[in-house]
Design an enzyme around this catalytic site. Structure first.
Site, PDB file in Angstrom:
ATOM      1  CG  ASP A 257      -0.399  -0.534   2.457  1.00  0.00           C
ATOM      2  OD1 ASP A 257       0.830  -0.712   2.535  1.00  0.00           O
ATOM      3  OD2 ASP A 257      -1.177  -0.772   3.403  1.00  0.00           O
TER       4      ASP A 257
ATOM      5  CD  GLU B 245      -3.615   4.097   7.104  1.00  0.00           C
ATOM      6  OE1 GLU B 245      -4.628   3.932   7.801  1.00  0.00           O
ATOM      7  OE2 GLU B 245      -2.511   3.616   7.392  1.00  0.00           O
TER       8      GLU B 245
END
Ligand SMILES: [Zn+2]
Ligand SMILES: [Zn+2]
Length: 381
Positions: free
Chosen positions: A69, A128
């Site tokens: 990520d 996130e």
């Protein structure tokens, strides 16, 4: 390529943390690094601010995926680093800078030491929030290159370097945000009969929500329902006409998540009737559980200690969320925790993950992908 190359890359990522779907410089940095590798060994596609990189195998039977990520967090950095964030108010406080550097390290190894199987490296934006995994999974470029297996790791502050932790089955919980707005009628503090007080309604609601976990959920199941923020009114001598509750829900099963949401809806409806107000619910960002494929995870856990010399811990499931779960809902695979030994937790402004974990992770994953492909790993990586 040495470990220093990837530690240095991690430091470069660390200086340019960007919010979800705004990872423009981060994407550029990855692309410019990839441009330094032999181009005939790579196929590259971009999707929004993400990147897909295929390293073709010599004689592919399948494609093995690895995901990292990319996004940072809206946190003001307080580390002692000489390479602190240059983006005011943003920080790589969840280790995604480490994740990307590790992925590039694994990728670089296989560019120079191909295996039979194809490899797909997935650089995913917006972990996130607002959540990049699901739209990336559904995107045309990903579907065209969809791997048969997929792996990922997350840094773990609580474990020493040279240690990893995982478990078959649930590793991370199902999560949902929760935002409830209540609208009544404001008025003079001394004339309560002419107003409709949302401080009282919101207080009742917060208390009633606590009965869901204690009274509606199987005590052997695990659920968290936290209201972390409550806001109402404007002034001490004015009755509040509006209130807002903000919270999060974590469950270890999808069914429990549905049940909690149903109960919240009923309780909120009760507050509307009981207090003559209007209420709206917004579930915000939702992440599905990270469910490690039992057979793949067991095989990895059996292989790991004998082949790597590192430490393996069978951990418990965590109530944190991770959108890698969406990949695992469609593609068999697993995720594990990588020890980075730091006293500060994830999302802490002082977190300084130990960078020696970068070569450990590269070593583990390159060995494992050689093993999965049935090819011997060269002695000198
Ligand atoms: Zn995080
Ligand atoms: Zn993270």
């Amino acid at each position: 390529m040495t470990a220093e190359t990837f530690i240095e890359l991690r430091r470069q990522f660390h200086q340019i943390p960007e919010p979800g779907f705004a990872e423009v410089k981060t994407q550029q940095l990855i692309l410019s690094y990839l441009a330094s590798l032999p181009s005939h060994r790579l196929q590259i596609k971009t999707w929004r601010t993400g990147i897909l990189v295929k390293v073709p195998g010599r004689n592919p039977r399948r494609c093995i995926g690895y995901r990292a990520d990319m996004d940072g967090l809206p946190i003001r950095e307080e580390t002692s680093y000489g390479f602190q964030s240059r983006h005011e108010g943003y920080m790589h406080a969840c280790g995604h800078d480490m994740h990307m550097a590790i992925a590039l390290g694994i990728l670089t190894h296989f560019v120079h030491h191909p295996i039979d199987d194809d490899l797909l490296f997935v650089f995913q934006p917006a972990e996130e929030g607002p959540g990049g995994a699901l739209p990336m999974l559904e995107s045309e470029p990903f579907r065209a290159w969809k791997p048969d297996l997929i792996f990922a790791l997350h840094i773990a502050p609580e474990y020493p370097v040279g240690t990893i932790a995982t478990r078959p089955g649930i590793l991370f919980a199902n999560t949902s945000e929760l935002f409830i707005d209540l609208t009544g009628t404001s008025g003079h503090a001394a004339l309560p009969h002419r107003a409709n007080d949302m401080v009282i309604a919101a207080s009742q609601l917060a208390i009633q929500l606590q009965s869901i976990v204690s009274r509606n959920i199987d005590p052997l199941d695990s659920v968290v329902l936290t209201i972390g923020k409550m806001e109402a009114g404007t002034k001490q001598n004015v009755i509040a006409g509006t209130a807002r509750l903000e919270g999060t829900i974590r469950t270890l099963s999808a069914e429990a998540m549905e049940k909690v949401k149903d109960r919240i809806k009923s309780i909120v409806r009760g507050i509307e009737v009981g207090f003559g107000c209007e209420a709206s619910i917004d579930w915000g960002a939702n992440y599905c559980q990270v469910y490690n494929h039992p057979d793949i995870t067991r095989a990895f856990m059996e292989w790991f200690p004998s082949e790597t010399g590192y430490q393996l811990i069978k951990c418990r499931e965590a109530m944190t969320g991770e959108d890698f779960g969406y990949f695992l809902s469609e593609i068999p695979g697993m995720m594990f925790w990588l020890g980075v030994e730091t006293p500060y937790g994830l999302h802490h402004p002082k977190i300084e993950p130990n960078e020696n974990a970068i070569p450990v992770a590269i070593d583990v994953m390159t060995r494992y992908f050689h093993h999965l492909s049935g090819n011997h790993r060269p002695a000198q990586p």
